[in-house]
Design a protein around this motif. Structure first.
Motif, PDB file in Angstrom:
ATOM      1  N   ASN A  54     -98.541 -39.508  53.846  1.00 38.71           N
ATOM      2  CA  ASN A  54     -99.091 -38.382  54.606  1.00 38.71           C
ATOM      3  C   ASN A  54     -99.461 -37.221  53.676  1.00 38.71           C
ATOM      4  O   ASN A  54    -100.456 -36.520  53.901  1.00 38.71           O
ATOM      5  N   TYR A  55     -98.647 -37.015  52.648  1.00 33.59           N
ATOM      6  CA  TYR A  55     -98.921 -35.937  51.696  1.00 33.59           C
ATOM      7  C   TYR A  55    -100.131 -36.267  50.820  1.00 33.59           C
ATOM      8  O   TYR A  55    -100.843 -35.360  50.374  1.00 33.59           O
ATOM      9  N   LEU A  56    -100.351 -37.533  50.576  1.00 29.73           N
ATOM     10  CA  LEU A  56    -101.557 -37.947  49.852  1.00 29.73           C
ATOM     11  C   LEU A  56    -102.802 -37.598  50.670  1.00 29.73           C
ATOM     12  O   LEU A  56    -103.786 -37.070  50.126  1.00 29.73           O
ATOM     13  N   MET A  57    -102.767 -37.863  51.965  1.00 24.04           N
ATOM     14  CA  MET A  57    -103.895 -37.531  52.833  1.00 24.04           C
ATOM     15  C   MET A  57    -104.105 -36.014  52.924  1.00 24.04           C
ATOM     16  O   MET A  57    -105.236 -35.526  52.888  1.00 24.04           O
ATOM     17  N   ALA A  58    -102.989 -35.274  53.034  1.00 21.10           N
ATOM     18  CA  ALA A  58    -103.082 -33.814  53.105  1.00 21.10           C
ATOM     19  C   ALA A  58    -103.663 -33.262  51.809  1.00 21.10           C
ATOM     20  O   ALA A  58    -104.474 -32.329  51.830  1.00 21.10           O
ATOM     21  N   TYR A  59    -103.261 -33.850  50.693  1.00 21.25           N
ATOM     22  CA  TYR A  59    -103.791 -33.462  49.388  1.00 21.25           C
ATOM     23  C   TYR A  59    -105.309 -33.658  49.344  1.00 21.25           C
ATOM     24  O   TYR A  59    -106.053 -32.762  48.937  1.00 21.25           O
ATOM     25  N   ALA A  60    -105.755 -34.818  49.748  1.00 25.92           N
ATOM     26  CA  ALA A  60    -107.192 -35.111  49.748  1.00 25.92           C
ATOM     27  C   ALA A  60    -107.936 -34.165  50.682  1.00 25.92           C
ATOM     28  O   ALA A  60    -109.055 -33.720  50.370  1.00 25.92           O
ATOM     29  N   ALA A  61    -107.338 -33.821  51.812  1.00 24.67           N
ATOM     30  CA  ALA A  61    -107.981 -32.932  52.784  1.00 24.67           C
ATOM     31  C   ALA A  61    -108.193 -31.534  52.208  1.00 24.67           C
ATOM     32  O   ALA A  61    -109.208 -30.883  52.489  1.00 24.67           O
ATOM     33  N   SER A  79    -117.249 -35.825  52.485  1.00 25.79           N
ATOM     34  CA  SER A  79    -117.336 -37.292  52.413  1.00 25.79           C
ATOM     35  C   SER A  79    -117.142 -37.800  50.985  1.00 25.79           C
ATOM     36  O   SER A  79    -116.575 -38.880  50.783  1.00 25.79           O
ATOM     37  N   LEU A  80    -117.598 -37.030  49.998  1.00 26.60           N
ATOM     38  CA  LEU A  80    -117.412 -37.452  48.608  1.00 26.60           C
ATOM     39  C   LEU A  80    -115.931 -37.567  48.273  1.00 26.60           C
ATOM     40  O   LEU A  80    -115.479 -38.572  47.708  1.00 26.60           O
ATOM     41  N   ILE A  81    -115.160 -36.552  48.616  1.00 24.39           N
ATOM     42  CA  ILE A  81    -113.726 -36.577  48.324  1.00 24.39           C
ATOM     43  C   ILE A  81    -113.045 -37.710  49.097  1.00 24.39           C
ATOM     44  O   ILE A  81    -112.172 -38.409  48.563  1.00 24.39           O
ATOM     45  N   ALA A  82    -113.454 -37.912  50.348  1.00 26.44           N
ATOM     46  CA  ALA A  82    -112.886 -39.003  51.142  1.00 26.44           C
ATOM     47  C   ALA A  82    -113.211 -40.362  50.529  1.00 26.44           C
ATOM     48  O   ALA A  82    -112.400 -41.291  50.564  1.00 26.44           O
ATOM     49  N   THR A  83    -114.400 -40.482  49.953  1.00 28.29           N
ATOM     50  CA  THR A  83    -114.799 -41.735  49.304  1.00 28.29           C
ATOM     51  C   THR A  83    -113.952 -42.001  48.062  1.00 28.29           C
ATOM     52  O   THR A  83    -113.538 -43.148  47.811  1.00 28.29           O
ATOM     53  N   ILE A  84    -113.679 -40.950  47.273  1.00 24.43           N
ATOM     54  CA  ILE A  84    -112.796 -41.088  46.105  1.00 24.43           C
ATOM     55  C   ILE A  84    -111.394 -41.496  46.566  1.00 24.43           C
ATOM     56  O   ILE A  84    -110.745 -42.346  45.949  1.00 24.43           O
ATOM     57  N   PHE A  85    -110.933 -40.880  47.642  1.00 25.10           N
ATOM     58  CA  PHE A  85    -109.637 -41.247  48.232  1.00 25.10           C
ATOM     59  C   PHE A  85    -109.635 -42.727  48.610  1.00 25.10           C
ATOM     60  O   PHE A  85    -108.690 -43.460  48.305  1.00 25.10           O
ATOM     61  N   ILE A 100    -110.462 -39.424  58.883  1.00 27.99           N
ATOM     62  CA  ILE A 100    -109.677 -38.224  59.185  1.00 27.99           C
ATOM     63  C   ILE A 100    -109.868 -37.171  58.095  1.00 27.99           C
ATOM     64  O   ILE A 100    -110.017 -35.979  58.378  1.00 27.99           O
ATOM     65  N   ILE A 101    -109.878 -37.625  56.850  1.00 24.43           N
ATOM     66  CA  ILE A 101    -110.070 -36.704  55.731  1.00 24.43           C
ATOM     67  C   ILE A 101    -111.463 -36.090  55.768  1.00 24.43           C
ATOM     68  O   ILE A 101    -111.635 -34.895  55.523  1.00 24.43           O
ATOM     69  N   LEU A 157    -105.602 -24.894  53.786  1.00 28.60           N
ATOM     70  CA  LEU A 157    -104.358 -25.028  54.539  1.00 28.60           C
ATOM     71  C   LEU A 157    -104.628 -25.603  55.929  1.00 28.60           C
ATOM     72  O   LEU A 157    -103.925 -26.518  56.382  1.00 28.60           O
ATOM     73  N   PHE A 158    -105.649 -25.102  56.602  1.00 27.15           N
ATOM     74  CA  PHE A 158    -106.011 -25.616  57.925  1.00 27.15           C
ATOM     75  C   PHE A 158    -106.398 -27.093  57.850  1.00 27.15           C
ATOM     76  O   PHE A 158    -106.003 -27.885  58.713  1.00 27.15           O
ATOM     77  N   ALA A 159    -107.156 -27.460  56.830  1.00 29.10           N
ATOM     78  CA  ALA A 159    -107.573 -28.861  56.692  1.00 29.10           C
ATOM     79  C   ALA A 159    -106.367 -29.781  56.525  1.00 29.10           C
ATOM     80  O   ALA A 159    -106.296 -30.851  57.137  1.00 29.10           O
ATOM     81  N   SER A 160    -105.420 -29.367  55.700  1.00 27.15           N
ATOM     82  CA  SER A 160    -104.221 -30.190  55.495  1.00 27.15           C
ATOM     83  C   SER A 160    -103.374 -30.266  56.765  1.00 27.15           C
ATOM     84  O   SER A 160    -102.815 -31.316  57.092  1.00 27.15           O
ATOM     85  N   LEU A 161    -103.297 -29.152  57.498  1.00 28.23           N
ATOM     86  CA  LEU A 161    -102.527 -29.148  58.750  1.00 28.23           C
ATOM     87  C   LEU A 161    -103.186 -30.025  59.812  1.00 28.23           C
ATOM     88  O   LEU A 161    -102.488 -30.649  60.625  1.00 28.23           O
ATOM     89  N   ILE A 162    -104.527 -30.072  59.811  1.00 25.40           N
ATOM     90  CA  ILE A 162    -105.241 -30.950  60.737  1.00 25.40           C
ATOM     91  C   ILE A 162    -104.841 -32.399  60.495  1.00 25.40           C
ATOM     92  O   ILE A 162    -104.576 -33.159  61.426  1.00 25.40           O
ATOM     93  N   VAL A 163    -104.781 -32.785  59.228  1.00 25.01           N
ATOM     94  CA  VAL A 163    -104.375 -34.149  58.870  1.00 25.01           C
ATOM     95  C   VAL A 163    -102.941 -34.422  59.318  1.00 25.01           C
ATOM     96  O   VAL A 163    -102.656 -35.433  59.974  1.00 25.01           O
ATOM     97  N   LEU A 164    -102.022 -33.536  58.968  1.00 24.43           N
ATOM     98  CA  LEU A 164    -100.612 -33.742  59.297  1.00 24.43           C
ATOM     99  C   LEU A 164    -100.381 -33.732  60.807  1.00 24.43           C
ATOM    100  O   LEU A 164     -99.555 -34.504  61.321  1.00 24.43           O
ATOM    101  N   LEU A 165    -101.110 -32.874  61.520  1.00 27.77           N
ATOM    102  CA  LEU A 165    -100.989 -32.816  62.974  1.00 27.77           C
ATOM    103  C   LEU A 165    -101.498 -34.104  63.605  1.00 27.77           C
ATOM    104  O   LEU A 165    -100.866 -34.655  64.517  1.00 27.77           O
ATOM    105  N   PHE A 166    -102.636 -34.589  63.127  1.00 21.16           N
ATOM    106  CA  PHE A 166    -103.207 -35.830  63.658  1.00 21.16           C
ATOM    107  C   PHE A 166    -102.250 -36.997  63.444  1.00 21.16           C
ATOM    108  O   PHE A 166    -102.038 -37.816  64.346  1.00 21.16           O
TER     109      PHE A 166
END
Length: 269
Positions: free
Chosen positions: A108-115, A167-173, A193-194, A255-264
């Motif tokens: 989950n923290y990996l996804m939040a990091y990418a977000a 989308s670029l960052i999500a693709t690297i993820f 999600i990212i 911060l909002f982007a990471s919270l969106i991921v963690l909330l989802f």
């Protein structure tokens, strides 16, 4: 060994950025510490996500720079490159989530990091390309025309590039995840999600820029600006919360982007 490798490759990247004036001296030091630390905690995968943001955003910042010169009266930007405050605003949360992943190995923290970096990338791409639009930006709140470069303004071109930047960052993820952990059936959903979180983070950046970010007025030229000083003179406070500048807004959007991921993730469990 992880620390040594991280410090070497980070130094090579940031020294080139410094020489090209993408970073000033304080930004160089901050980026070196940040990059080395992230490599230590997350390895090349985490580091690669961060560098993808930094490299692509720096490229778009330099793109058609002469045409963006008219925005100097609005944007409070260091001509010698990003300083330590900008580096921290865009990267501190990434460092926090890389550390949390290092300690817990929680994906989950990996996804939040990418977000976090997806939001930063989306916002930078939107800003740097959006100002080149032939059409004047409109306020994301009132939809009234705004000056190019002013926070809170959006264009169709900028919005498209915002989505592409996320989308670029999500693709690297996505690619790094397959290399390290192999493909699993949830990976496309995680990646989407990212993309969404990064894009929404950039939208939130615009909303905060239009509503609470501090604005000033230069009474000599009668222009609204984000600069506290312009042409050697202090500008006059106009509106917004005084300590909420563009760097704070950038931090909050990540911060909002990471919270969106963690909330989802919490909701779907």
């Amino acid at each position: 060994m992880q620390l040594i490798v991280g410090s070497i490759i980070t130094f090579l990247v940031v020294i080139m950025a410094y020489m090209k004036k993408s970073l000033n001296k304080s930004g160089f030091v901050a980026a070196f510490i940040l990059g080395t630390s992230i490599y230590y905690f997350g390895g090349f995968y985490f580091w690669g996500i961060m560098i993808s943001f930094f490299a692509s955003s720096s490229l778009f910042t330099k793109y058609r720079k002469k045409e963006k010169k008219s925005m100097d009266k609005i944007i409070d930007e260091n001509k010698e490159g990003r300083g330590y405050i900008q580096v921290i605003a865009n990267g501190l949360l990434g460092l926090v989530f890389s550390f949390l992943y290092y300690k817990t190995k929680n994906y989950n923290y990996l996804m939040a990091y990418a977000a976090v970096f997806a939001a930063s990338n989306a916002d930078t791409w939107a800003s740097e390309i959006g100002v080149l639009s032939n059409k004047k930006p409109v306020s994301i709140i009132t939809f009234k025309p705004m000056e190019k470069g002013m926070s809170g303004g959006v264009t169709l071109l900028g919005t498209i590039f915002s989505l592409l930047g996320s989308s670029l960052i999500a693709t690297i993820f996505f690619g790094g995840y397959i290399i390290l952990f192999k493909f699993d059936r949830t990976l496309p959903i995680k990646t989407m999600i990212i993309v969404i979180a990064g894009f929404m983070g950039a939208l939130i950046d615009s909303i905060l820029g239009a509503t609470i970010q501090v604005k000033y007025i230069d009474e000599r030229e009668n222009i609204i600006t984000e600069r506290k000083f312009y042409k050697g003179k202090q500008t006059k406070y106009l509106k917004g919360i005084r300590f909420i500048n563009n760097d704070i807004v950038n931090f909050l959007s990540g911060l909002f982007a990471s919270l969106i991921v963690l909330l989802f993730i919490t909701i779907v469990k």
